[in-house]
Write a protein that holds these residues in place. Structure first.
Motif, PDB file in Angstrom:
ATOM      1  N   THR A  25       5.364 -28.809  28.473  1.00 46.98           N
ATOM      2  CA  THR A  25       4.256 -29.193  29.330  1.00 46.98           C
ATOM      3  C   THR A  25       3.565 -27.945  29.841  1.00 46.98           C
ATOM      4  N   PRO A  53      -0.858 -31.800  28.703  1.00 45.91           N
ATOM      5  CA  PRO A  53      -0.457 -31.882  27.307  1.00 45.91           C
ATOM      6  C   PRO A  53       0.138 -30.564  26.832  1.00 45.91           C
ATOM      7  N   SER A  54       0.913 -30.643  25.776  1.00 44.80           N
ATOM      8  CA  SER A  54       1.529 -29.444  25.217  1.00 44.80           C
ATOM      9  C   SER A  54       0.488 -28.610  24.485  1.00 44.80           C
ATOM     10  N   GLU A  92       8.503 -29.956  22.405  1.00 46.04           N
ATOM     11  CA  GLU A  92       7.490 -30.353  23.379  1.00 46.04           C
ATOM     12  C   GLU A  92       7.589 -29.499  24.632  1.00 46.04           C
ATOM     13  N   ALA A 141       1.387 -33.086  35.192  1.00 46.39           N
ATOM     14  CA  ALA A 141       1.879 -32.735  33.864  1.00 46.39           C
ATOM     15  C   ALA A 141       0.761 -32.801  32.847  1.00 46.39           C
TER      16      ALA A 141
END
Length: 300
Positions: free
Chosen positions: A35, A24-25, A33, A22
């Motif tokens: 991923t 960061p956005s 938000e 996963a």
């Protein structure tokens, strides 16, 4: 049909790997938000082109057999043809996102991906410019790069504006028979409500197959009666027939104006028919092929 023990084990591994990957956005602060996926598998040539055009080609870990552009995509691991792909092959690449054409299948393989916990993004069907724009936007959102769509769409719109300028200069209106071929035994004509018919319209020509709806086989008599001025078909289809001589050897075609004048136009399968990021380039090439009067150096 329930997945095999081996497939369930592979699914668990994929789910664990996806959690570990996963990222960061990419969305601005305050937005919902999301991923950004780090391992993407694409099913469908236009899908692959769009992901690369949007700047996420380095995150693609596998593609289907129709993904032949760009060259860097063609060098990636293959998971079969998008209409008949292998779930095991996809899961073995540990993707956290699979983006698939609406025509991707079989259904059992898609269900296996969902059962494995892989995020599956399916694009709606559509063979027109609105669908092309919409899919670029959807793909950009799915890969966590929504802002990247603007530049790709701007390039597409600039190419289409050039197509509009060429069409405005066209003085001819040829009748075009758009055919799909995979060898002499499989020849289909594009009737109404098809991508081929839409491309003919966008290229300022008339569809000689308008008596049909959908992609259908046509008799030699019907082909002769349609009297096309030009035959247009995908490059790979023409190659499967043995080139122009093989095409014109098919029943009826040699007796049409297109056959007598040997006016055959081969188009890049993926660039034009896929309605992907390069469809504007493909349309420009088609307009130039169908309308000699607008080619550079032609008499005004």
């Amino acid at each position: 049909m329930r997945p095999s023990t081996a497939l369930r084990s592979l699914a668990l591994a994929v789910a664990l790997a996806s959690s570990a990957c996963a990222g960061p956005s990419d969305r601005p602060a305050g937005a919902a938000e999301v991923t950004a996926p780090r391992r993407i598998v694409t099913l469908g040539g236009p899908v692959t082109e769009a992901v690369f055009a949007l700047g996420a080609g380095d995150r693609v870990v596998g593609v289907d057999l129709s993904s032949v552009y760009p060259e860097s995509a063609a060098a990636l691991p293959r998971v079969g043809y998008y209409r008949q792909f292998s779930a095991e092959g996809v899961l073995g690449l540990r993707p956290d996102l699979v983006i698939a054409s609406d025509a991707a299948g079989p259904t059992t393989a898609l269900e296996q991906l969902r059962a494995a916990g892989v995020h599956l993004e399916r694009l709606p069907a559509g063979e027109d410019l609105d669908a092309a724009r919409g899919n670029i936007t959807r793909i950009a959102a799915a890969i966590g790069r929504p802002d990247a769509a603007a530049a790709v769409l701007a390039d597409l719109d600039a190419e289409l504006a050039e197509v509009d300028r060429l069409r405005a200069r066209a003085t001819s209106r040829p009748r075009v028979l758009f055919v799909y071929a995979r060898g002499p035994g499989r020849l289909l004509v594009a009737g109404r409500d098809t991508g081929g018919a839409e491309l003919v319209r966008l290229a300022a020509a008339d569809n000689a197959g308008d008596a049909l709806t959908g992609m259908k086989p046509w008799s030699a008599e019907a082909v002769v009666a349609a009297a096309p001025d030009v035959v247009v078909l995908p490059t790979r289809g023409l190659e499967s027939l043995g080139g122009v001589p093989g095409l014109l050897a098919l029943p009826g075609l040699a007796e049409t104006p297109a056959g007598r004048d040997r006016r055959v136009v081969a188009v890049d399968d993926l660039k034009l028919l896929g309605f992907g990021p390069r469809v504007g380039q493909g349309l420009r090439e088609l307009v130039l092929a169908l309308h000699p009067e607008v080619r550079p150096g032609a008499d005004p």
